[in-house]
Write an enzyme that holds these catalytic residues in place. Structure first.
Site, PDB file in Angstrom:
ATOM      1  N   HIS A  92       0.852  -1.188   0.000  1.00  0.00           N
ATOM      2  CA  HIS A  92       0.000   0.000   0.000  1.00  0.00           C
ATOM      3  C   HIS A  92       0.883   1.231   0.000  1.00  0.00           C
ATOM      4  CE1 HIS A  92      -3.509   2.506   0.696  1.00  0.00           C
ATOM      5  NE2 HIS A  92      -2.704   3.227   1.442  1.00  0.00           N
ATOM      6  N   ASP A 171     -15.060   3.053   7.120  1.00  0.00           N
ATOM      7  CA  ASP A 171     -13.977   3.889   6.582  1.00  0.00           C
ATOM      8  C   ASP A 171     -14.437   4.641   5.341  1.00  0.00           C
ATOM      9  OD1 ASP A 171     -11.187   4.826   6.322  1.00  0.00           O
ATOM     10  OD2 ASP A 171     -11.358   3.735   4.433  1.00  0.00           O
ATOM     11  N   ARG A 178     -14.004  13.120   6.041  1.00  0.00           N
ATOM     12  CA  ARG A 178     -12.720  13.789   6.354  1.00  0.00           C
ATOM     13  C   ARG A 178     -12.257  14.630   5.174  1.00  0.00           C
ATOM     14  NH1 ARG A 178      -9.240   8.980   7.083  1.00  0.00           N
ATOM     15  NH2 ARG A 178      -7.551  10.500   7.239  1.00  0.00           N
ATOM     16  N   SER A 193      -7.481   4.145   8.874  1.00  0.00           N
ATOM     17  CA  SER A 193      -8.195   4.045   7.603  1.00  0.00           C
ATOM     18  C   SER A 193      -7.495   3.047   6.679  1.00  0.00           C
ATOM     19  CB  SER A 193      -8.244   5.436   6.958  1.00  0.00           C
ATOM     20  OG  SER A 193      -8.604   5.370   5.607  1.00  0.00           O
ATOM     21  N   LYS A 197      -8.639  -1.392   6.073  1.00  0.00           N
ATOM     22  CA  LYS A 197      -8.915  -2.009   4.761  1.00  0.00           C
ATOM     23  C   LYS A 197      -7.933  -3.140   4.476  1.00  0.00           C
ATOM     24  CE  LYS A 197      -8.926   2.198   3.221  1.00  0.00           C
ATOM     25  NZ  LYS A 197      -8.976   3.506   2.638  1.00  0.00           N
TER      26      LYS A 197
HETATM   27  N1  URA Z   1      -5.554   6.654   2.232  1.00  0.00           N
HETATM   28  C1  URA Z   1      -6.542   6.057   2.910  1.00  0.00           C
HETATM   29  O1  URA Z   1      -7.030   5.008   2.541  1.00  0.00           O
HETATM   30  N2  URA Z   1      -6.982   6.672   4.017  1.00  0.00           N
HETATM   31  C2  URA Z   1      -6.475   7.820   4.484  1.00  0.00           C
HETATM   32  O2  URA Z   1      -6.910   8.300   5.485  1.00  0.00           O
HETATM   33  C3  URA Z   1      -5.454   8.431   3.746  1.00  0.00           C
HETATM   34  C4  URA Z   1      -4.997   7.804   2.630  1.00  0.00           C
END
Ligand code: URA
Length: 436
Positions: A92, A171, A178, A193, A197
């Site tokens: 990621h 999320d 946000r 966040s 995932k």
């Molecule tokens: N990427 C995400 O999935 N969440 C965040 O809060 C920031 C970047």
């Protein structure tokens, strides 16, 4: 203390907000409730916005972040890849300009015997989204069922697709909120966040590419290190082997920013060429993923050199309906920016190039906006290169030439050409490695 608003609710959102506003820790029960109640609509957007702002200003400790993450995972389904015949590893990136690394990386790691379940997103703002890039390949589709995903992981070893709506729905809702309330840049909220995932996705190993610099969420190394350490701890505690690299996003990655342009560059890397920084980071992240999945005996550089990674790319694209041999879209119009003088390019600002690519049509301002497959910026030199006045420095691509003016405005101050003999003052490509 005010009375609980809902008849059967054990807490009142205002009390939870006031707790964090007063710099107190939230209890496990408060966290579980507020995430669940927000997901089902019993906590209003304006209440969650106030709580997010209180978290941004006053922080959360490690236990609170872990509980917040667990509550977001529990808001949806968890995937399970334990039936696969090979180990799994995912990567990621916290997002940057020209960051196309997932495209060569996933097939490269698959070609080395580790399955890559990469659930990706679309771009918002100046950073591009992996799905937008792949959608420039004729026929390619991002939406797969969980069964299709599992089948492709077994047959091909790599899948890059959209996360289904069932994965961490709390999320999805919170991230959208946000985004419009100035509360994206809170380390506890970013870490929870991303990790909710990734843990819900069910990968066995995870490598985080935490970007640092103007084109990244984290503008300085200390903040990036704190984010990386928080995420590595969350992954490790959840049983996912997790490591992080801190990498440079002061300058765009590679020589392209824009969807089809980045696919073309990724294919060049898989073909044994491509810009050195993209190759170096792809191989470094592949090594980390293989090691985290228990395969440090395999060298990904071999699979890149002998064409196995390219074979895996073709299989991965075809399995999702794409034609890996099809011509990619080309922009209708281009505009060249020339170097104003002889000298050394010492600065090429990632954020400004990303905003220019976005304004040319490569990105979207609202999540329902379309993107132009062929729009973006091609860079003809990177910091450290000697340039000659009048030679091309950047080429802007778009289907809608009325966008050139605003893109050029974004590039104001984006590059510096210093007298010959000067050297750029930049962080290294790989700045640090964070392990548990
Ligand atoms: N990427 C995400 O999935 N969440 C965040 O809060 C920031 C970047």
């Amino acid at each position: 203390m005010s009375e609980p608003s809902g008849r059967n609710e054990p807490f009142d959102a205002v009390d939870v907000i006031v707790t964090k506003r007063g710099k107190q820790r939230l209890s496990d029960e408060q966290i579980d409730w507020v995430i669940d109640a927000y997901t089902r609509g019993a906590v209003a957007d304006e209440q969650m916005s106030a709580l997010a702002m209180a978290i941004l200003l006053n922080g959360m400790d490690r236990e609170e972040i872990a509980r917040w993450t667990a509550a977001m995972i529990a808001s949806g389904e968890r995937m399970d890849f334990s039936s696969l015949s090979r180990p799994t590893a995912d990567k990621h990136s916290t997002g940057g300009v020209g960051d196309k690394i997932t495209l060569p990386l996933a097939p490269l790691v698959a070609a080395c015997g580790v399955a890559v379940p990469q659930l990706s997103g679309r771009g918002l703002g100046h950073t591009g989204g992996t799905l937008d890039k792949l959608e420039s390949i004729p026929g390619w589709r991002a939406d797969l069922s969980n069964e299709d995903m599992l089948r492709q992981l077994e047959d091909v070893g790599a899948v890059i697709c959209a996360a289904g709506s069932g994965l961490a729905p709390a999320d999805k809702k919170l991230y959208a909120l946000r985004d419009v309330t100035g509360t994206v840049e809170a380390i506890p909220l970013i870490a929870s966040s991303i990790m909710s995932k990734k843990i819900a996705e069910g990968t066995g190993a995870l490598v985080l590419d935490v970007k640092v610099g103007s084109g990244a969420f984290m503008k300085d190394v200390d903040d990036a290190r704190e984010l990386a350490e928080t995420m590595v701890a969350l992954g490790t505690d959840a049983g996912v082997t997790t490591v992080a690299l801190l990498t440079n996003m002061q300058v765009p990655l590679g020589l392209t920013a824009g969807n089809a342009l980045e696919v073309r560059e990724s294919v060049e890397v898989l073909d044994g060429g491509g810009p050195p920084d993209v190759v170096e980071l792809t191989v470094a992240l592949a090594r980390e993923m293989l090691a985290a999945a228990g395969r440090e005996d395999v060298d990904p550089a071999d699979a890149l050199a002998d064409g196995r990674a390219m074979d895996a790319w073709r299989a991965m694209i075809s399995a999702q309906g794409g034609d890996p041999g099809a011509a990619l879209p080309e922009a209708k119009e281009t505009h060249t920016v020339e170097a104003p003088a002889d000298g050394v390019l010492t600065q090429l600002d990632a954020l400004k190039v990303g905003v220019a690519a976005w304004r040319l049509g490569a990105g979207r301002a609202r999540k329902e906006d379309p993107v132009q497959a062929a729009a973006g910026v091609v860079m003809h030199a990177k910091p450290g290169a000697t340039v000659r006045g009048g030679e091309p420095l950047l080429t802007l691509h778009t289907d809608t030439p009325e966008r050139f003016d605003r893109a050029l405005a974004a590039l104001d101050g984006a590059y510096t050409i210093a007298p010959e003999g000067s050297r750029p003052d930049l962080l290294p490509l790989i700045i640090d490695r964070i392990a548990p």
